[in-house]
Design a protein around this motif. Sequence first.
Motif, mmCIF file in Angstrom:
data_model
loop_
_atom_site.group_PDB
_atom_site.id
_atom_site.type_symbol
_atom_site.label_atom_id
_atom_site.label_comp_id
_atom_site.label_asym_id
_atom_site.label_seq_id
_atom_site.Cartn_x
_atom_site.Cartn_y
_atom_site.Cartn_z
ATOM 1 N N GLY A 33 -4.976 0.433 -4.051
ATOM 2 C CA GLY A 33 -4.134 -0.621 -3.492
ATOM 3 C C GLY A 33 -3.738 -0.312 -2.058
ATOM 4 O O GLY A 33 -3.737 -1.193 -1.194
ATOM 5 N N GLN A 34 -3.426 0.947 -1.796
ATOM 6 C CA GLN A 34 -3.091 1.348 -0.427
ATOM 7 C C GLN A 34 -4.301 1.206 0.486
ATOM 8 O O GLN A 34 -4.192 0.754 1.627
ATOM 9 C CB GLN A 34 -2.576 2.790 -0.409
ATOM 10 N N GLU A 35 -5.470 1.571 -0.020
ATOM 11 C CA GLU A 35 -6.705 1.411 0.761
ATOM 12 C C GLU A 35 -6.960 -0.062 1.049
ATOM 13 O O GLU A 35 -7.348 -0.432 2.157
ATOM 14 C CB GLU A 35 -7.888 2.016 -0.011
ATOM 15 N N ALA A 36 -6.729 -0.922 0.046
ATOM 16 C CA ALA A 36 -6.914 -2.361 0.255
ATOM 17 C C ALA A 36 -5.937 -2.873 1.311
ATOM 18 O O ALA A 36 -6.309 -3.699 2.156
ATOM 19 C CB ALA A 36 -6.725 -3.117 -1.065
ATOM 20 N N GLY A 37 -4.707 -2.398 1.296
ATOM 21 C CA GLY A 37 -3.725 -2.802 2.307
ATOM 22 C C GLY A 37 -4.129 -2.356 3.695
ATOM 23 O O GLY A 37 -4.038 -3.123 4.662
ATOM 24 N N ARG A 38 -4.630 -1.120 3.811
ATOM 25 C CA ARG A 38 -5.085 -0.613 5.102
ATOM 26 C C ARG A 38 -6.272 -1.424 5.611
ATOM 27 O O ARG A 38 -6.327 -1.835 6.770
ATOM 28 C CB ARG A 38 -5.474 0.859 4.974
ATOM 29 N N THR A 52 -9.613 -7.628 -1.648
ATOM 30 C CA THR A 52 -9.489 -7.331 -3.076
ATOM 31 C C THR A 52 -9.688 -5.833 -3.317
ATOM 32 O O THR A 52 -10.197 -5.115 -2.455
ATOM 33 C CB THR A 52 -10.553 -8.105 -3.882
ATOM 34 N N LEU A 53 -9.291 -5.395 -4.500
ATOM 35 C CA LEU A 53 -9.538 -3.997 -4.867
ATOM 36 C C LEU A 53 -11.035 -3.723 -4.917
ATOM 37 O O LEU A 53 -11.477 -2.624 -4.580
ATOM 38 C CB LEU A 53 -8.892 -3.662 -6.206
ATOM 39 N N ASP A 54 -11.842 -4.727 -5.326
ATOM 40 C CA ASP A 54 -13.294 -4.564 -5.329
ATOM 41 C C ASP A 54 -13.805 -4.221 -3.933
ATOM 42 O O ASP A 54 -14.633 -3.329 -3.753
ATOM 43 C CB ASP A 54 -13.999 -5.838 -5.808
ATOM 44 N N GLU A 55 -13.307 -4.944 -2.935
ATOM 45 C CA GLU A 55 -13.720 -4.679 -1.557
ATOM 46 C C GLU A 55 -13.271 -3.288 -1.112
ATOM 47 O O GLU A 55 -14.002 -2.592 -0.417
ATOM 48 C CB GLU A 55 -13.153 -5.728 -0.604
ATOM 49 N N ALA A 56 -12.071 -2.906 -1.507
ATOM 50 C CA ALA A 56 -11.558 -1.586 -1.140
ATOM 51 C C ALA A 56 -12.428 -0.484 -1.750
ATOM 52 O O ALA A 56 -12.751 0.504 -1.084
ATOM 53 C CB ALA A 56 -10.105 -1.427 -1.585
ATOM 54 N N VAL A 57 -12.823 -0.660 -3.007
ATOM 55 C CA VAL A 57 -13.686 0.327 -3.663
ATOM 56 C C VAL A 57 -15.038 0.377 -2.967
ATOM 57 O O VAL A 57 -15.554 1.461 -2.663
ATOM 58 C CB VAL A 57 -13.865 -0.011 -5.165
#
Length: 108
Positions: free
Chosen positions: A34-39, A49-54
């Motif tokens: 979630g933090q990565e997605a926010g960044r 989305t979390l998918d994009e962050a992953v």
Amino acid sequence: MNDRITPPMHALPDGEAELSLVVRLPWEDVARLGQEAGRLASQMQRPVTLDEAVSNRLRSTRSAAHAKPAGEQPSAMPASTSASVSALPPRPPADQARQAIERINGTA
């Protein structure tokens, strides 16, 4: 993978492939995603989305792995991060979920 069923894979127009899987993660890892997605969202100036962050994290890990000397294995998470997760005492799942949501929302 326990069941011998191959998950569906789709070729995308940009030359990448899309693969659907189910992954079980500790709440702390979900909070970090979630933090990565926010960044990433602040960098891209749009919701992520979390998918994009992953996907972004896997791409950056893969790129970093190519830059490492032969013999070193890439890791999905920095050693300091995984050490801090394993050092945490076990907590009830409800507490883990609440704390992870608070971290994602920035209210922790």
